[in-house]
Write an enzyme that holds these catalytic residues in place. Structure first.
Site, mmCIF file in Angstrom:
data_model
loop_
_atom_site.group_PDB
_atom_site.id
_atom_site.type_symbol
_atom_site.label_atom_id
_atom_site.label_comp_id
_atom_site.label_asym_id
_atom_site.label_seq_id
_atom_site.Cartn_x
_atom_site.Cartn_y
_atom_site.Cartn_z
ATOM 1 N N GLU A 186 -6.525 7.711 0.950
ATOM 2 C CA GLU A 186 -7.384 7.968 2.116
ATOM 3 C C GLU A 186 -8.182 9.245 1.916
ATOM 4 O O GLU A 186 -7.769 10.328 2.358
ATOM 5 C CB GLU A 186 -6.540 8.068 3.394
ATOM 6 C CG GLU A 186 -5.961 6.750 3.818
ATOM 7 C CD GLU A 186 -5.340 6.785 5.222
ATOM 8 O OE1 GLU A 186 -5.236 7.876 5.818
ATOM 9 O OE2 GLU A 186 -4.976 5.698 5.708
ATOM 10 N N GLU A 207 -3.487 -0.694 3.551
ATOM 11 C CA GLU A 207 -2.538 -0.098 4.494
ATOM 12 C C GLU A 207 -3.041 -0.297 5.913
ATOM 13 O O GLU A 207 -4.231 -0.132 6.191
ATOM 14 C CB GLU A 207 -2.405 1.413 4.215
ATOM 15 C CG GLU A 207 -1.445 2.125 5.153
ATOM 16 C CD GLU A 207 -1.411 3.640 4.925
ATOM 17 O OE1 GLU A 207 -1.305 4.085 3.765
ATOM 18 O OE2 GLU A 207 -1.492 4.377 5.931
HETATM 19 C C1 IDC Z 1 2.754 9.068 7.446
HETATM 20 C C2 IDC Z 1 4.178 8.624 7.611
HETATM 21 C C3 IDC Z 1 4.996 9.763 8.141
HETATM 22 C C4 IDC Z 1 4.826 10.954 7.234
HETATM 23 C C5 IDC Z 1 3.380 11.300 7.035
HETATM 24 C C6 IDC Z 1 3.256 12.407 5.995
HETATM 25 O O1 IDC Z 1 4.226 7.501 8.455
HETATM 26 O O2 IDC Z 1 6.358 9.404 8.210
HETATM 27 O O3 IDC Z 1 5.479 12.066 7.808
HETATM 28 O O4 IDC Z 1 2.671 10.160 6.580
HETATM 29 O O5 IDC Z 1 1.989 12.614 5.546
HETATM 30 C C7 IDC Z 1 -1.954 7.201 6.952
HETATM 31 C C8 IDC Z 1 -1.431 7.617 5.626
HETATM 32 C C9 IDC Z 1 0.079 7.594 5.618
HETATM 33 C C10 IDC Z 1 0.661 8.034 6.953
HETATM 34 C C11 IDC Z 1 0.230 7.007 7.995
HETATM 35 C C12 IDC Z 1 0.798 7.279 9.401
HETATM 36 O O6 IDC Z 1 -1.955 6.869 4.556
HETATM 37 O O7 IDC Z 1 0.500 8.435 4.573
HETATM 38 O O8 IDC Z 1 2.045 8.004 6.841
HETATM 39 N N1 IDC Z 1 -1.218 6.978 8.044
HETATM 40 O O9 IDC Z 1 0.352 8.518 9.880
HETATM 41 N N2 IDC Z 1 -3.217 7.010 7.263
HETATM 42 C C13 IDC Z 1 -3.316 6.713 8.568
HETATM 43 C C14 IDC Z 1 -2.036 6.676 9.090
#
Ligand code: IDC
Length: 461
Positions: free
Chosen positions: A287, A379
């Site tokens: 991302e 994702e």
């Molecule tokens: C989130 C995980 C969370 C963690 C965090 C750390 O769900 O447990 O603490 O990352 O960076 C994304 C990202 C993905 C995120 C997810 C939800 O690619 O890494 O995971 N998210 O926030 N993009 C949009 C949402």
């Protein structure tokens, strides 16, 4: 039945330029070209050309043919470098199909436009030799007779991008539906034989996305260790007939160029190690955020050649601006990509969404973009963009219906027991051995399992 009729219609539109009823056994010479209009709409069409070299082996080739109607134009092609001058169309072989031994074939295709009529092209030639050659043996399409009931990888084989779709070894569009791991630095206990068996057999997941964070205690802390863990999961997916999306999970900082050297090191290694596998897809930047599309494109154009050098035929997925929102979360849109695409073939673009946060205007962007760009939802979550909160069932269903309709492949965040709404498994599940019963599923997991486990009906001809 509908599918059967569609297939018959397609078969009927194949124009065999092969002399099928030629004289008996004679030396093969020249080439054959079979031209297929796979779909046609108002002013546009998609066509495939299968060329077979019947002469001496070649290590490079140029196909030429003539458009009978001056209004017929190649707009975007694949599996060759395409150009057009007047009514003459030219296609040159690319890295993975440049070499054609005697009897070998290459499948190419393009999206075209036309005004008035759309007749079949004429005067096909390969390296200057007219394609009128006869075939002494009935042509056989490799591969033959796949198990219709096999695993996703057994049925579909090596994937490639065709037009805006992901296509299988029969050059037919497919949609892969599956799950993403959570960060493998935190949840490696969730990826074991029992959990992956459940994912492949009970969920009937077509793919496993392997989320390898680069920062946040990820790859940068132990490049060799994480590379080997990713390879291990590629093998686990392969053993179960699932595709593996290798996700270079950049997130913070958002400019993928910050990790450019790491990306080159990582991808040259995993691409060389997995080059002969059919189940690997490379996702080069999870991302991108706080960064322009031109900077992302610059990154992609440096990383993709590294992958191609080792693994020429694999699909590569490129992240987009604004947390892979095609720019929408930054107030931009897909047009910045359409107007300035990455200079590479066999690639797709990433779109991510979280259903409780991203709704109609994002769905509108995907609907518009889907006819212009090959998209892969590597994702998404059923909850808010934090990864937590309640499941938004109506928005999630609207999204999944849209992706099904557009045949866009997806992976859901996450197949893990993280204590957050996006996780499919209840907290504590990965300490046990049961991954199959409905009792281990969260609301999100239960919704996704019901969607992913329905029959794929992958086309095999
Ligand atoms: C989130 C995980 C969370 C963690 C965090 C750390 O769900 O447990 O603490 O990352 O960076 C994304 C990202 C993905 C995120 C997810 C939800 O690619 O890494 O995971 N998210 O926030 N993009 C949009 C949402």
């Amino acid at each position: 039945m509908k599918r059967l009729l569609a297939l018959l219609a397609t078969a009927a539109s194949v124009v065999g330029l092969t002399a099928l009823a030629g004289p008996p056994a004679q030396a093969a010479a020249g080439c054959t070209a079979a031209y297929t209009i796979t779909s046609q709409w108002d002013g546009g069409f998609q066509a495939g050309v299968k060329i077979t070299n019947l002469g001496a082996p070649v290590s490079g080739w140029t196909l030429k043919f003539t458009m009978p109607n001056a209004g017929q134009k190649v707009v975007q092609g694949w599996n060759a470098t395409w150009s057009q001058s007047g009514t003459t169309v030219q296609a040159n072989g690319v890295d993975w199909n440049r070499t054609l031994s005697t009897g070998a074939s290459a499948d190419l295709g393009f999206v075209g436009s036309f005004s008035g009529s759309n007749p079949v092209p004429t005067s096909f030639s390969l390296n200057g030799v007219t394609c009128t050659g006869s075939v002494t043996d009935p042509p056989t399409d490799p591969p033959t007779d796949p198990p219709a009931t096999g695993t996703p990888v057994a049925v579909n084989g090596q994937l490639h991008v065709c037009g805006v779709h992901l296509c299988n070894q029969y050059n037919r569009p497919v949609q892969l539906r599956g799950m993403s791991t959570h960060g493998i630095q935190w949840f490696s206990q969730c990826y074991n034989d029992a959990s992956l068996d459940a994912l492949a057999e009970d969920w009937k997941s077509d793919l496993l996305r392997i989320a390898m964070y680069v920062q946040e205690d990820g790859y940068e802390t132990d490049p060799a260790g994480f590379t080997s863990r990713v390879n291990g999961l590629v093998d686990e997916a392969e053993e179960r007939g699932m595709y593996a999306v290798i996700d270079f999970h950049t997130l913070t900082p958002g400019d993928p160029n910050f990790n450019l050297d790491r990306a080159k090191t990582f991808f040259s290694s995993v691409a060389a190690r997995n080059a002969d596998k059919k189940n690997v897809i490379y996702e080069i930047a999870n991302e991108p955020n706080g960064v322009s599309w031109s900077a992302i494109k610059n990154y992609a154009e440096q990383v993709i050649p590294v992958i191609r050098a080792a693994d020429p035929d694999a699909v590569v997925i490129v992240g987009t601006r604004g947390w892979s929102s095609l720019g929408v979360s930054d107030g931009s849109s897909e047009t910045e990509v359409v107007n300035n695409p990455v200079n590479a073939t066999n690639i797709m673009y990433t779109f991510h969404f979280y259903a409780a946060s991203h709704k109609d205007n994002y769905r509108a962007a995907v609907s518009r973009a889907a006819s212009q760009l090959p998209l892969f939802v590597t994702e998404f979550g059923t909850v808010s963009a934090t990864g937590g909160g309640a499941v938004d069932r109506s928005s999630s269903t609207a999204w999944l219906d849209l992706l099904d309709r557009l045949q866009i492949s997806y992976a859901n965040w996450t197949y893990s027991d993280a204590d957050e709404g996006s996780a499919a498994l209840k907290p504590g599940t990965c300490n046990g051995t049961d991954y199959s019963s409905s009792g281990v599923l969260t609301e999100s997991g239960s919704l996704l399992k019901s969607r992913i486990s329905t029959a794929d009906n992958f086309p095999t001809s």
